[in-house]
Design an enzyme around this catalytic site. Structure first.
Site, short mmCIF file in Angstrom:
data_model
loop_
_atom_site.label_atom_id
_atom_site.label_comp_id
_atom_site.label_asym_id
_atom_site.label_seq_id
_atom_site.Cartn_x
_atom_site.Cartn_y
_atom_site.Cartn_z
N TYR A 113 -7.01 -0.66 -5.50
CA TYR A 113 -5.64 -0.60 -4.82
C TYR A 113 -4.48 -0.58 -5.53
CZ TYR A 113 -1.86 -2.59 -1.62
OH TYR A 113 -1.25 -2.82 -0.84
N SER A 172 3.55 -1.12 -3.75
CA SER A 172 3.18 -2.73 -3.54
C SER A 172 3.64 -3.16 -5.01
CB SER A 172 1.64 -2.78 -3.49
OG SER A 172 1.40 -4.19 -3.80
N1 LIG Z 1 0.52 -6.91 3.56
C1 LIG Z 1 0.99 -7.11 2.06
O1 LIG Z 1 0.85 -8.02 1.69
C2 LIG Z 1 1.16 -5.88 1.60
C3 LIG Z 1 1.90 -5.97 0.46
C4 LIG Z 1 2.44 -4.76 -0.36
C5 LIG Z 1 2.21 -3.82 0.29
N2 LIG Z 1 1.84 -3.58 1.39
C6 LIG Z 1 1.67 -2.11 1.84
O2 LIG Z 1 2.02 -2.05 3.14
C7 LIG Z 1 1.75 -1.26 4.16
C8 LIG Z 1 1.34 -1.74 5.62
O3 LIG Z 1 0.62 -2.81 5.26
P1 LIG Z 1 0.84 -3.97 6.37
O4 LIG Z 1 0.47 -5.40 5.54
O5 LIG Z 1 1.51 -3.70 7.59
O6 LIG Z 1 -1.02 -3.85 6.97
P2 LIG Z 1 -1.44 -3.26 8.23
O7 LIG Z 1 -3.01 -3.22 8.18
O8 LIG Z 1 -0.89 -3.90 9.35
O9 LIG Z 1 -0.76 -1.58 8.41
C9 LIG Z 1 -1.50 -0.50 7.90
C10 LIG Z 1 -1.38 0.42 8.91
O10 LIG Z 1 -1.73 1.80 8.13
C11 LIG Z 1 -2.50 2.35 9.38
N3 LIG Z 1 -3.76 3.19 8.48
C12 LIG Z 1 -4.76 2.72 7.78
N4 LIG Z 1 -5.40 3.76 7.45
C13 LIG Z 1 -4.80 4.95 7.83
C14 LIG Z 1 -4.90 6.36 7.82
N5 LIG Z 1 -5.79 6.82 7.17
N6 LIG Z 1 -4.34 7.20 8.56
C15 LIG Z 1 -3.20 6.47 9.23
N7 LIG Z 1 -3.10 5.36 9.38
C16 LIG Z 1 -3.72 4.42 8.85
C17 LIG Z 1 -3.29 1.21 10.12
O11 LIG Z 1 -3.98 1.64 11.34
C18 LIG Z 1 -2.17 0.17 10.18
O12 LIG Z 1 -1.33 0.63 11.35
C19 LIG Z 1 0.49 -0.68 3.07
O13 LIG Z 1 0.67 0.56 2.74
C20 LIG Z 1 0.23 -1.91 2.25
O14 LIG Z 1 -0.50 -1.43 1.24
C21 LIG Z 1 1.18 -4.52 2.20
#
Ligand SMILES: NC(=O)c1ccc[n+]([C@@H]2O[C@H](COP(=O)([O-])OP(=O)(O)OC[C@H]3O[C@@H](n4cnc5c(N)ncnc54)[C@H](O)[C@@H]3O)[C@@H](O)[C@H]2O)c1
Length: 250
Positions: free
Chosen positions: A152, A139
């Site tokens: 985080y 991120s």
């Molecule tokens: N949304 C943002 O602004 C953003 C920005 C930078 C990075 N990210 C990263 O992108 C990735 C996906 O985020 P997103 O925005 O799609 O959110 P999201 O919540 O839609 O996706 C996260 C997924 O991880 C799964 N998950 C959570 N804990 C878990 C575990 N212990 N074991 C297996 N699966 C697990 C959830 O069920 C979900 O499907 C994450 O790693 C997040 O840190 C997101």
């Protein structure tokens, strides 16, 4: 021409948000995809939508026994492994003085230890395939950090350092390892930090004022970069952390 024909991929956190779009594009590009996630209704819907090309495995990436069992079952279904995407993640937000130790441990366990555990059990399969690509979702928080995001940010910074070290370790095996650093992406994932910032109206104003492209990203903005890193087009790309963030970190 599809870019991932015959490729076998495992995507963690592939049930929703960015991961779901990665899975959709991988399939569109010709890959077979195993999803490791905990979100049962969403993974079941994915299996239905992409019948035959997707198989879901219930897996908590922070648990070693789940990681080992999932890699064994997923590679048996896929017939091996070429691509691992460590995308599962959780977010916590709060001042450091108010953060519970348990919250710190959970975010480090899912985000950082999860990447390690899934890689530990995936690498022997990638070595057997004589090469592959590991893509870890970090991120912009791992590059720069921000108020209320110390845990985080620490977990996502660890992912960048882990990715580079692993890339150097696995380069002799032709296994490439890279990190992707999305900026603000419009998923419910950011609800905790939006609430810490004072609500979604404040969050939107901050995004408009600080992101050079002037808007949040969408999963559709982020996922194509994973296709590139997974494909032969990125055959000379390893040990890097790439921002896909509208210019936020520059
Ligand atoms: N949304 C943002 O602004 C953003 C920005 C930078 C990075 N990210 C990263 O992108 C990735 C996906 O985020 P997103 O925005 O799609 O959110 P999201 O919540 O839609 O996706 C996260 C997924 O991880 C799964 N998950 C959570 N804990 C878990 C575990 N212990 N074991 C297996 N699966 C697990 C959830 O069920 C979900 O499907 C994450 O790693 C997040 O840190 C997101």
């Amino acid at each position: 021409m599809a870019r991932l024909i015959g490729k076998r991929a495992l995507v963690t956190g592939g049930a929703t948000g960015i991961g779901r779009e990665i899975v959709r594009l991988f399939i569109q590009e010709g890959a077979c995809v195993a999803i490791a996630d905990l979100h049962e209704p969403s993974v079941q819907a994915m299996e239905k939508t992409h019948s035959g090309a997707v198989r879901a495995f219930r897996c908590d990436v922070s648990r070693e026994s789940d990681a080992a069992a999932t890699l064994a079952a997923a590679t048996s279904w896929l017939g091996g492994l070429d691509i691992l995407v460590n995308n599962a993640g959780v977010q916590v937000a709060g001042c450091v003085t108010e953060m519970d130790v348990a919250e710190w441990d959970r975010v480090m366990a899912v985000n950082a230890r999860g990447c390690f555990l899934m890689s530990k059990y995936a690498v022997p399969h990638l070595q057997q395939a004589k090469g592959g690509s590991i893509i870890n979702t970090s991120s912009v928080a791992g590059q720069r950090g921000g108020p209320g995001a110390s845990a985080y940010s620490a977990s996502k910074g660890a992912i960048i350092a882990f990715s580079i070290a692993l890339a150097l370790e696995l380069a002799p095996d032709a296994i490439r390892v890279n990190a992707v650093c999305p900026g603000w992406v419009d998923t419910p994932f950011n609800d905790p930090i939006a609430s810490f910032m004072g609500g979604s109206t404040v969050q939107r104003a901050v995004i408009a004022a600080t992101v050079p492209l002037g808007r949040q990203g969408t999963p559709e903005d982020i996922a194509p970069f994973y296709v590139f890193l997974a494909s032969e087009e990125a055959s000379y790309v390893t040990a890097k952390a790439f921002g896909v963030d509208g210019g936020l970190y520059s």
